[in-house]
Design an enzyme around this catalytic site. Structure first.
Site, PDB file in Angstrom:
ATOM      1  NE  ARG A 100      42.934  50.882  42.943  1.00 42.45           N
ATOM      2  CZ  ARG A 100      41.846  50.935  43.584  1.00 42.45           C
ATOM      3  NH1 ARG A 100      41.468  52.179  43.769  1.00 42.45           N
ATOM      4  NH2 ARG A 100      41.423  50.290  44.338  1.00 42.45           N
ATOM      5  NE  ARG A 128      33.896  48.339  42.530  1.00 43.05           N
ATOM      6  CZ  ARG A 128      33.956  47.842  43.601  1.00 43.05           C
ATOM      7  NH1 ARG A 128      33.519  48.024  44.806  1.00 43.05           N
ATOM      8  NH2 ARG A 128      35.086  46.988  43.676  1.00 43.05           N
ATOM      9  CG  ASP A 152      37.703  42.234  49.181  1.00 43.79           C
ATOM     10  OD1 ASP A 152      38.681  43.009  48.693  1.00 43.79           O
ATOM     11  OD2 ASP A 152      36.483  42.672  48.725  1.00 43.79           O
ATOM     12  CG  HIS A 202      35.999  48.833  51.718  1.00 46.27           C
ATOM     13  ND1 HIS A 202      35.170  48.882  50.621  1.00 46.27           N
ATOM     14  CD2 HIS A 202      37.240  48.795  50.800  1.00 46.27           C
ATOM     15  CE1 HIS A 202      35.838  48.521  49.347  1.00 46.27           C
ATOM     16  NE2 HIS A 202      37.025  48.424  49.564  1.00 46.27           N
ATOM     17  CE  LYS A 214      36.817  43.673  41.850  1.00 44.98           C
ATOM     18  NZ  LYS A 214      37.848  44.427  42.156  1.00 44.98           N
ATOM     19  CG  HIS A 215      33.462  41.514  45.487  1.00 44.18           C
ATOM     20  ND1 HIS A 215      32.978  42.620  44.488  1.00 44.18           N
ATOM     21  CD2 HIS A 215      34.689  42.104  45.737  1.00 44.18           C
ATOM     22  CE1 HIS A 215      33.934  43.532  44.506  1.00 44.18           C
ATOM     23  NE2 HIS A 215      34.885  43.360  45.315  1.00 44.18           N
ATOM     24  CG  ASP A 266      41.447  46.509  43.385  1.00 47.71           C
ATOM     25  OD1 ASP A 266      40.690  45.665  42.828  1.00 47.71           O
ATOM     26  OD2 ASP A 266      42.067  46.639  44.128  1.00 47.71           O
TER      27      ASP A 266
END
Length: 389
Positions: free
Chosen positions: A133, A197, A310, A240, A227-228, A125
């Site tokens: 990351r 985002r 996901d 999440h 996405k998403h 990601d």
């Protein structure tokens, strides 16, 4: 005057015919190339065992800066076809996960590919901004967020995405779970808008910025994942943590970026959202919904590429469905790759468990073998198209 006009007309027609001829030739070679790739993939599928086929439909996360026994077993014994890198371990709350330095990461990717019979999708990601990351603390470049890119010119977005993707491909990462096609309809959204985002609250702008981002990544050789689906921008909760209901907030304009990017051929892979919308399916969230995936994404929007879930470890799925039930529902709904990030919760045997469940579901007829072969063909064709296979 007549002859001058006539010659101008003939010259214009000649140029048009030349352009048409070039287009026809290019379409011929494109079709011929696809037919050749399809034939090679069909031949490969016939040689694979059920266990090998199932492994290609799994993407798992793992612990280790190098090839640990955990991930080696997943790839060698369970034929896992895709992995994902994280830089932070949520369970242990430490940065001892997969990314420590440029040199270390490059070696990890090389070593993982070396132990796999079929080339891996190695994913991450790397959206930019807060979702990154490959951070500067590890020696990588700092990337602007989608919200920041949303104020730039399209050529700047393409250049930024190409730079980002070049860094990924240089470290063996060939799939990026970006860009977000989520429309920023709720700027206070705890997992999209408030984190910067989304590119924009305008669906057409989101489409344009996504296309530029994809073009940049394509140039560097990285597969983009939209996405998403069918749109997470309006949510008020975090999938999440648990099931998120967008029935009252979602609107059809959130489909526009997906719809147009599919129509223009810019979408190779799409990630589903774990959101519930009773207007699309009164019973299941998108990842588990045949009405949403097969009915809307495949049939209505005409998407023929790879569909990836996901993270199946997210609370929206794991707190409401057993692992076996969730896997069966998602595969029968039309998901091609099941993603187990193995980070929100951790299980060193996640690959073995997921693999065993899918194999058993096929043997018992709950998931038809034809459904597995269908997904496998899409996955292998994308690996072939992108030069991985």
């Amino acid at each position: 005057m007549f002859w001058k006009t006539y010659l101008t007309y003939v010259s214009a027609m000649k140029k048009r015919l030349q352009s048409l001829l070039i287009l026809i030739i290019s379409l011929f070679y494109s079709t011929s190339s696809f037919a050749s790739a399809e034939g090679e993939v069909d031949s490969l599928i016939q040689k694979l065992s059920l266990e090998e086929k199932v492994g290609q439909l799994l993407l798992v996360g793992f612990r280790g800066f190098g090839v640990s026994e955990e991930v080696e077993t997943a790839i060698r014994d369970y034929h896992v076809g895709s992995v994902i890198y994280f830089d932070y371990d949520v369970v242990t709350k430490s940065r001892r996960r997969n990314i420590r330095s440029s040199h270390q990461l490059r070696l990890l990717s090389e070593d993982l590919q070396a132990i796999s019979n079929l080339p891996l999708f190695i994913s991450v990601d790397e959206e930019g901004g807060k979702v990154s990351r490959l951070k500067s603390r590890y020696g990588f470049s700092k990337k602007p967020s989608p919200a920041e890119l949303g104020h730039k010119f399209q050529w700047q977005v393409r250049r930024s995405a190409e730079k980002l993707a070049t860094e990924l491909i240089d470290h063996g990462i060939n799939v990026n779970f970006a860009p977000l096609a989520d429309v920023n309809t709720n700027p206070y959204n705890p997992v999209i808008g408030s984190l910067g985002r989304s590119f924009s609250e305008d669906p057409k702008e989101v489409e344009d910025y996504c296309r530029s981002f994809i073009e940049g990544q394509n140039k560097a050789g990285v597969i983009s994942v939209l996405k998403h689906f069918p749109g997470h921008g309006s949510s008020r909760g975090d999938s999440h943590e648990g099931l998120v209901d967008v029935s009252q907030t979602w609107s059809e304009k959130e489909l526009i970026p997906f719809q147009n990017l599919i129509a223009s051929g810019d979408a190779d892979m799409i990630m589903t959202a774990h959101i519930y919308n009773r207007n699309l399916d009164i019973k299941y969230p998108a990842t588990l919904s045949k009405r949403t995936i097969q009915g809307l994404l495949r049939n209505q929007l005409g998407f023929e590429g790879v569909i990836i879930s996901d993270d199946m470890n997210m609370g929206a799925i794991s707190k409401h469905y057993g692992m076996r039930e969730a896997i069966a529902l998602s595969l029968n709904a039309g998901v091609d790759i099941l993603l187990f990030g193995n980070n929100l919760v951790y299980d060193k045997n996640i690959a073995a468990k997921a693999h065993g469940i899918v194999v058993d579901l096929v043997k018992k007829g709950t998931v038809p073998l034809a459904r597995i072969n269908e997904s496998l063909k899409r996955v292998l064709l994308l690996k072939k198209k992108s030069g991985i296979l």
